[in-house]
Design an enzyme around this catalytic site. Structure first.
Site, PDB file in Angstrom:
ATOM      1  N   LYS A  20       6.860  -5.579   2.864  1.00 52.47           N
ATOM      2  CA  LYS A  20       8.144  -4.913   2.691  1.00 52.47           C
ATOM      3  C   LYS A  20       8.950  -4.961   3.997  1.00 52.47           C
ATOM      4  O   LYS A  20       8.400  -5.296   5.064  1.00 52.47           O
ATOM      5  CB  LYS A  20       7.892  -3.470   2.237  1.00 52.47           C
ATOM      6  N   TYR A  60      10.537  -3.369  -9.626  1.00 51.83           N
ATOM      7  CA  TYR A  60       9.974  -2.032  -9.825  1.00 51.83           C
ATOM      8  C   TYR A  60      10.416  -1.407 -11.151  1.00 51.83           C
ATOM      9  O   TYR A  60      10.416  -0.183 -11.293  1.00 51.83           O
ATOM     10  CB  TYR A  60      10.363  -1.130  -8.647  1.00 51.83           C
ATOM     11  N   PHE A  68      11.762   8.912  -7.190  1.00 51.43           N
ATOM     12  CA  PHE A  68      11.886   8.140  -5.951  1.00 51.43           C
ATOM     13  C   PHE A  68      12.438   6.727  -6.170  1.00 51.43           C
ATOM     14  O   PHE A  68      12.541   5.952  -5.225  1.00 51.43           O
ATOM     15  CB  PHE A  68      10.528   8.070  -5.232  1.00 51.43           C
ATOM     16  N   ARG A  96      -5.846  -5.003  -3.759  1.00 49.11           N
ATOM     17  CA  ARG A  96      -5.455  -3.587  -3.735  1.00 49.11           C
ATOM     18  C   ARG A  96      -6.375  -2.779  -2.820  1.00 49.11           C
ATOM     19  O   ARG A  96      -5.948  -1.838  -2.168  1.00 49.11           O
ATOM     20  CB  ARG A  96      -5.491  -2.998  -5.158  1.00 49.11           C
ATOM     21  N   THR A 102      -1.705   4.181  -2.393  1.00 54.90           N
ATOM     22  CA  THR A 102      -0.238   4.190  -2.318  1.00 54.90           C
ATOM     23  C   THR A 102       0.238   5.056  -1.141  1.00 54.90           C
ATOM     24  O   THR A 102       1.141   4.669  -0.405  1.00 54.90           O
ATOM     25  CB  THR A 102       0.341   4.724  -3.651  1.00 54.90           C
ATOM     26  N   ARG A 113      -2.880  -0.109   4.772  1.00 56.35           N
ATOM     27  CA  ARG A 113      -2.063   1.106   4.885  1.00 56.35           C
ATOM     28  C   ARG A 113      -2.770   2.181   5.713  1.00 56.35           C
ATOM     29  O   ARG A 113      -2.127   2.952   6.428  1.00 56.35           O
ATOM     30  CB  ARG A 113      -1.706   1.638   3.496  1.00 56.35           C
ATOM     31  N   ASN A 123       5.422   2.241   3.349  1.00 53.87           N
ATOM     32  CA  ASN A 123       4.011   1.840   3.320  1.00 53.87           C
ATOM     33  C   ASN A 123       3.778   0.337   3.418  1.00 53.87           C
ATOM     34  O   ASN A 123       2.729  -0.172   3.040  1.00 53.87           O
ATOM     35  CB  ASN A 123       3.282   2.479   2.127  1.00 53.87           C
ATOM     36  N   HIS A 126       3.302  -4.436  -0.646  1.00 54.04           N
ATOM     37  CA  HIS A 126       3.150  -4.325  -2.102  1.00 54.04           C
ATOM     38  C   HIS A 126       2.041  -5.260  -2.567  1.00 54.04           C
ATOM     39  O   HIS A 126       1.904  -6.360  -2.051  1.00 54.04           O
ATOM     40  CB  HIS A 126       4.448  -4.729  -2.813  1.00 54.04           C
ATOM     41  N   GLU A 137       4.941 -10.621 -11.808  1.00 56.89           N
ATOM     42  CA  GLU A 137       5.565 -10.610 -10.486  1.00 56.89           C
ATOM     43  C   GLU A 137       5.596 -12.007  -9.861  1.00 56.89           C
ATOM     44  O   GLU A 137       6.585 -12.378  -9.217  1.00 56.89           O
ATOM     45  CB  GLU A 137       4.838  -9.605  -9.579  1.00 56.89           C
TER      46      GLU A 137
HETATM   47  N1  UDP Z   1       6.639   5.481  -3.704  1.00 54.67           N
HETATM   48  C1  UDP Z   1       7.339   6.523  -3.107  1.00 54.67           C
HETATM   49  N2  UDP Z   1       7.002   7.800  -3.432  1.00 54.67           N
HETATM   50  C2  UDP Z   1       6.014   8.100  -4.319  1.00 54.67           C
HETATM   51  C3  UDP Z   1       5.305   7.045  -4.919  1.00 54.67           C
HETATM   52  C4  UDP Z   1       5.653   5.739  -4.604  1.00 54.67           C
HETATM   53  O1  UDP Z   1       8.232   6.285  -2.291  1.00 54.67           O
HETATM   54  O2  UDP Z   1       5.746   9.276  -4.578  1.00 54.67           O
HETATM   55  C5  UDP Z   1       6.987   4.092  -3.350  1.00 54.67           C
HETATM   56  C6  UDP Z   1       5.955   3.476  -2.407  1.00 54.67           C
HETATM   57  O3  UDP Z   1       6.651   2.626  -1.489  1.00 54.67           O
HETATM   58  C7  UDP Z   1       5.098   2.662  -3.345  1.00 54.67           C
HETATM   59  C8  UDP Z   1       6.137   2.179  -4.347  1.00 54.67           C
HETATM   60  O4  UDP Z   1       6.998   3.294  -4.520  1.00 54.67           O
HETATM   61  O5  UDP Z   1       4.438   1.602  -2.674  1.00 54.67           O
HETATM   62  C9  UDP Z   1       5.594   1.759  -5.688  1.00 54.67           C
HETATM   63  O6  UDP Z   1       4.830   2.799  -6.247  1.00 54.67           O
HETATM   64  P1  UDP Z   1       3.425   2.501  -6.917  1.00 54.67           P
HETATM   65  O7  UDP Z   1       2.978   3.742  -7.586  1.00 54.67           O
HETATM   66  O8  UDP Z   1       3.519   1.248  -7.758  1.00 54.67           O
HETATM   67  O9  UDP Z   1       2.477   2.250  -5.640  1.00 54.67           O
HETATM   68  P2  UDP Z   1       1.777   0.934  -5.082  1.00 54.67           P
HETATM   69  O10 UDP Z   1       1.444   0.069  -6.263  1.00 54.67           O
HETATM   70  O11 UDP Z   1       2.742   0.275  -4.135  1.00 54.67           O
HETATM   71  O12 UDP Z   1       0.549   1.430  -4.352  1.00 54.67           O
HETATM   72 MG    MG Z   2       2.619  -0.560  -7.849  1.00 57.30          MG
END
Ligand code: UDP
Ligand code: MG
Length: 162
Positions: A20, A60, A68, A96, A102, A113, A123, A126, A137
């Site tokens: 990112k 997304y 958010f 992952r 996350t 992370r 964070n 992705h 994707e």
């Molecule tokens: N995110 C956020 N607040 C939250 C949850 C997610 O800002 O409470 C953002 C964060 O950057 C995250 C992205 O939204 O990486 C996508 O969310 P997801 O649940 O898909 O998490 P990821 O797959 O990236 O772990």
């Molecule tokens: Mg995700």
């Protein structure tokens, strides 16, 4: 030859990983690529681009009802993103694990992370969360000719059999 999004019906997969804008700005590109490389995964697609808000929203799309979402779209389209396709056995799930949770505060040290960032809204990386989303994707960010295939003799040291 491995098809565009991985070998269907097997665990020899491909996943979409994106660094990112904060990760790129913070010069963490080499560090992050190094972790996937050292694990043994194979980089088969890479490019850097500045996503439009429309591209970020599409990426997304499944989160569009979240509070958010607007901030997330703004964040993801705020600068240069390094888009990658990584290949290997169970790379979706294991990718992952390399990334961590996350929320960086809940990510164990040793994960990307867990080691390199602090807040959920910054964070740095992705990774696709399922083979279905990996498929979607990779198809969203890459054309078929932008993902390559190559064999290396190293693979016999990484896999017992493939
Ligand atoms: N995110 C956020 N607040 C939250 C949850 C997610 O800002 O409470 C953002 C964060 O950057 C995250 C992205 O939204 O990486 C996508 O969310 P997801 O649940 O898909 O998490 P990821 O797959 O990236 O772990
Ligand atoms: Mg995700």
């Amino acid at each position: 030859k491995v098809p565009f999004t991985g070998l269907p019906g097997t665990n020899y997969e491909r996943t979409f990983i994106a660094i990112k804008p904060d990760g790129t700005e913070r010069r963490l590109v080499g560090e992050i690529i190094g972790r996937f490389e050292k694990k043994g995964f194979k980089l088969v697609g890479i490019k850097i681009l500045h996503p439009t808000p429309e591209q970020a929203a599409k990426h997304y799309d499944d989160l569009k009802s979240k509070p958010f979402f607007d901030g997330l779209v703004k964040y993801f389209s705020s600068g240069a993103v390094v888009c990658m396709v990584w290949e290997g056995k169970d790379v979706v799930k294991t990718g992952r694990k390399l990334i961590g949770e996350t929320n960086p505060a809940l990510s164990v040290p040793g994960s990307i992370r867990g080691d390199l960032c602090i807040e959920v809204g910054r964070n740095i990386i992705h990774g696709s969360d399922s083979t279905q989303s990996a498929n979607d994707e990779i198809t969203l960010w890459f054309g078929e000719t932008e993902v390559t295939n190559y064999e290396s003799p190293l693979e016999k040291f990484i896999y017992e059999r493939k």
